[in-house]
Motif scaffolding. Structure first.
Motif, PDB file in Angstrom:
ATOM      1  N   LYS A  49       0.845  -1.193   0.000  1.00 43.87           N
ATOM      2  CA  LYS A  49       0.000   0.000   0.000  1.00 43.87           C
ATOM      3  C   LYS A  49       0.876   1.238   0.000  1.00 43.87           C
ATOM      4  O   LYS A  49       2.017   1.200   0.463  1.00 43.87           O
ATOM      5  N   GLN A  53      -0.057  11.948  -0.578  1.00 41.28           N
ATOM      6  CA  GLN A  53      -0.567  13.195  -0.025  1.00 41.28           C
ATOM      7  C   GLN A  53      -0.460  14.271  -1.095  1.00 41.28           C
ATOM      8  O   GLN A  53       0.628  14.529  -1.629  1.00 41.28           O
ATOM      9  N   GLU A  58      -4.616  16.664   1.263  1.00 40.42           N
ATOM     10  CA  GLU A  58      -5.520  15.598   0.809  1.00 40.42           C
ATOM     11  C   GLU A  58      -4.753  14.286   0.730  1.00 40.42           C
ATOM     12  O   GLU A  58      -3.752  14.199   0.023  1.00 40.42           O
ATOM     13  N   GLU A  59      -5.213  13.256   1.462  1.00 43.27           N
ATOM     14  CA  GLU A  59      -4.491  11.982   1.479  1.00 43.27           C
ATOM     15  C   GLU A  59      -5.332  10.856   0.891  1.00 43.27           C
ATOM     16  O   GLU A  59      -6.525  10.765   1.152  1.00 43.27           O
ATOM     17  N   HIS A  60      -4.672  10.005   0.119  1.00 43.81           N
ATOM     18  CA  HIS A  60      -5.275   8.808  -0.461  1.00 43.81           C
ATOM     19  C   HIS A  60      -4.375   7.629  -0.108  1.00 43.81           C
ATOM     20  O   HIS A  60      -3.170   7.697  -0.321  1.00 43.81           O
ATOM     21  N   LEU A  62      -3.624   3.961  -1.170  1.00 45.55           N
ATOM     22  CA  LEU A  62      -3.895   3.077  -2.297  1.00 45.55           C
ATOM     23  C   LEU A  62      -3.412   1.664  -2.017  1.00 45.55           C
ATOM     24  O   LEU A  62      -2.347   1.463  -1.441  1.00 45.55           O
ATOM     25  N   THR A  66      -6.295  -0.278  -7.064  1.00 47.66           N
ATOM     26  CA  THR A  66      -6.827   1.081  -7.005  1.00 47.66           C
ATOM     27  C   THR A  66      -5.997   1.980  -7.911  1.00 47.66           C
ATOM     28  O   THR A  66      -4.777   1.888  -7.936  1.00 47.66           O
ATOM     29  N   LEU A  68      -5.367   6.082  -8.905  1.00 44.45           N
ATOM     30  CA  LEU A  68      -5.572   7.479  -8.534  1.00 44.45           C
ATOM     31  C   LEU A  68      -5.134   8.347  -9.703  1.00 44.45           C
ATOM     32  O   LEU A  68      -4.031   8.192 -10.221  1.00 44.45           O
TER      33      LEU A  68
END
Length: 80
Positions: A49, A53, A58-60, A62, A66, A68
């Motif tokens: 994973k 950021q 804003e943080e994702h 993955l 997935t 982005l």
């Protein structure tokens, strides 16, 4: 030959409107805050994973499968 396969890390393919880069890393490794102002980024994870950021707010997080997509307005960093 019509198709080209590559499996190494680094710059894999480059064309007039795209660049494909394959990165690898170990758990806990960090790619420091940086930007690519000209880029429309499509990012995916194959194993493990990665926390992404965007613009320092804003943080994702993955996981494999997935994808982005983001346009770099400010900066971004990765934590593997």
């Amino acid at each position: 030959m019509v198709g080209t396969e590559k499996n190494e890390l680094g710059l894999l393919f480059q064309g007039p409107n795209f660049v494909v880069v394959k990165k690898g890393g170990k758990a806990g490794e960090k790619v420091e805050n940086h930007n690519h102002p000209e880029a429309n980024v499509v990012f995916t994870v194959v194993k493990g994973k990665v926390a992404v950021q965007l613009n320092q707010e804003e943080e994702h997080v993955l996981t494999p499968g997935t994808v982005l997509q983001f346009r770099v307005i400010g900066h971004f960093e990765l934590v593997i």
